[in-house]
Enzyme design. Structure first.
Site, short mmCIF file in Angstrom:
data_model
loop_
_atom_site.label_atom_id
_atom_site.label_comp_id
_atom_site.label_asym_id
_atom_site.label_seq_id
_atom_site.Cartn_x
_atom_site.Cartn_y
_atom_site.Cartn_z
N GLU A 57 0.82 -1.20 0.00
CA GLU A 57 0.00 0.00 0.00
C GLU A 57 0.86 1.26 0.00
O GLU A 57 0.58 2.23 -0.72
CB GLU A 57 -0.93 0.00 1.21
N TYR A 60 -7.09 5.95 4.59
CA TYR A 60 -7.21 5.05 3.44
C TYR A 60 -6.33 3.82 3.63
O TYR A 60 -6.77 2.67 3.45
CB TYR A 60 -6.85 5.77 2.14
N ASP A 97 -11.58 5.24 -3.15
CA ASP A 97 -10.46 5.92 -3.80
C ASP A 97 -10.96 6.52 -5.11
O ASP A 97 -12.17 6.52 -5.40
CB ASP A 97 -9.28 4.96 -4.02
#
Length: 305
Positions: free
Chosen positions: A43, A128, A146
């Site tokens: 990520e 996120y 997103d």
């Protein structure tokens, strides 16, 4: 959930997307693990970095520091040098990742917290990223929102361009307790079929039946601010005609019009005259035939033999 998706269709929409994703999707190594450390690495690396570059760097990184304890034990400068050598963008991400690993080892006994709120306590881990790790490592996340997800929801279900509206719609749509597969699936949909240049038919988008953009040909979105060109829209509808005729052999003119465009009205702007123009183009290319009726019935449209 939105003006374009009745509640009765919600379960069908969910099943269609998950079935599409599980049948075929892009294979990334971080999709084959539920290890929170490896998912966090992927990520952080993926932030504003091409996935092709991330794949190589991800493998090299884990070969060098296979466990969170290995990363925590190394010198921060080595991590920054690795980041720079692999062109992964802002070096502060490497610093934050190293610090987060140190926190996991020293404050959590080497085990990642499982809740999104707790994950945000780690250095450099925002809402996120925390939600992504919770989803993909522990199947314990909220709906991811997103840019890709916003584009999908805006186009498919007319969700307004507002962050809170996107969050409400995404949460209402995600099945309870299935954040891992759902968030992967909807991001895959936005990345593969519903990109800035949509590939609805080519990628077999599972939401065509419900999608407002697919029905109208208007594929604008928050990150696609300009209306598609007129010729582009015509090509989209011509492809839709050929696909439908391939499934149904023949259709009368108005039935075809209603099937390819939700706002089709025989005498309207997008009516018979507009549709005949598309059919004329396809007939000139040898793809369809239009059989006119002598008794006033609707013309029949079929694929050219």
């Amino acid at each position: 959930m939105s003006e374009h998706l009745p509640d009765d269709d919600r379960e069908a929409v969910r099943e269609a997307l998950i079935e599409w994703y599980e049948a075929d999707h892009r294979e990334f190594p971080w999709r084959r693990t539920d290890d929170a450390y490896r998912i966090l690495v992927s990520e952080v690396m993926s932030q504003q970095t091409q996935l092709s570059r991330v794949e190589e760097a991800y493998a090299d990184f884990l070969e060098r520091w296979p466990e969170v304890s290995d990363l925590a034990a190394t010198d921060r400068g080595e991590v920054v040098a690795f980041w720079s050598d692999h062109s992964l963008g802002y070096n502060n991400r490497a610093t934050y990742l190293h610090e987060a690993a140190t926190q996991v080892v020293e404050e959590y006994g080497g085990e990642f917290p499982e809740e999104p709120d707790e994950l945000q306590e780690l250095m450099g881990v925002g809402p996120y990223t925390a939600n992504a790790v919770a989803s993909f490592a522990f199947d314990n996340g909220d709906a991811v929102v997103d840019t890709n997800v916003k584009r999908v929801l805006y186009r498919a279900f007319g969700v307004p361009d507002d962050d809170s509206a996107f969050e409400r719609a995404a949460s209402a749509l995600m099945p309870d307790g299935e954040s891992r597969v759902w968030n992967n699936a909807i991001m895959e949909l936005g990345g593969v079929a519903c990109g800035k240049n949509p590939r609805c038919d080519e990628e077999g988008c599972p939401w065509r039946e419900w999608c407002h953009a697919y029905q109208t040909g208007d594929f604008t979105a928050p990150d696609v601010p300009t209306q598609p060109s007129f010729e582009g829209s015509r090509r989209q509808f011509r492809g839709r005609i050929v696909r439908l005729l391939g499934e149904h052999d023949e259709m009368d003119l108005d039935t075809l019009g209603h099937r390819i465009r939700v706002d089709y009205t025989p005498d309207g702007e997008h009516g018979r005259e507009w549709l005949r123009g598309l059919l004329s183009d396809l007939a000139a290319d040898g793809l369809v035939e239009v059989e006119e009726s002598d008794d006033g019935d609707q013309p029949l449209v079929l694929l050219a033999s």
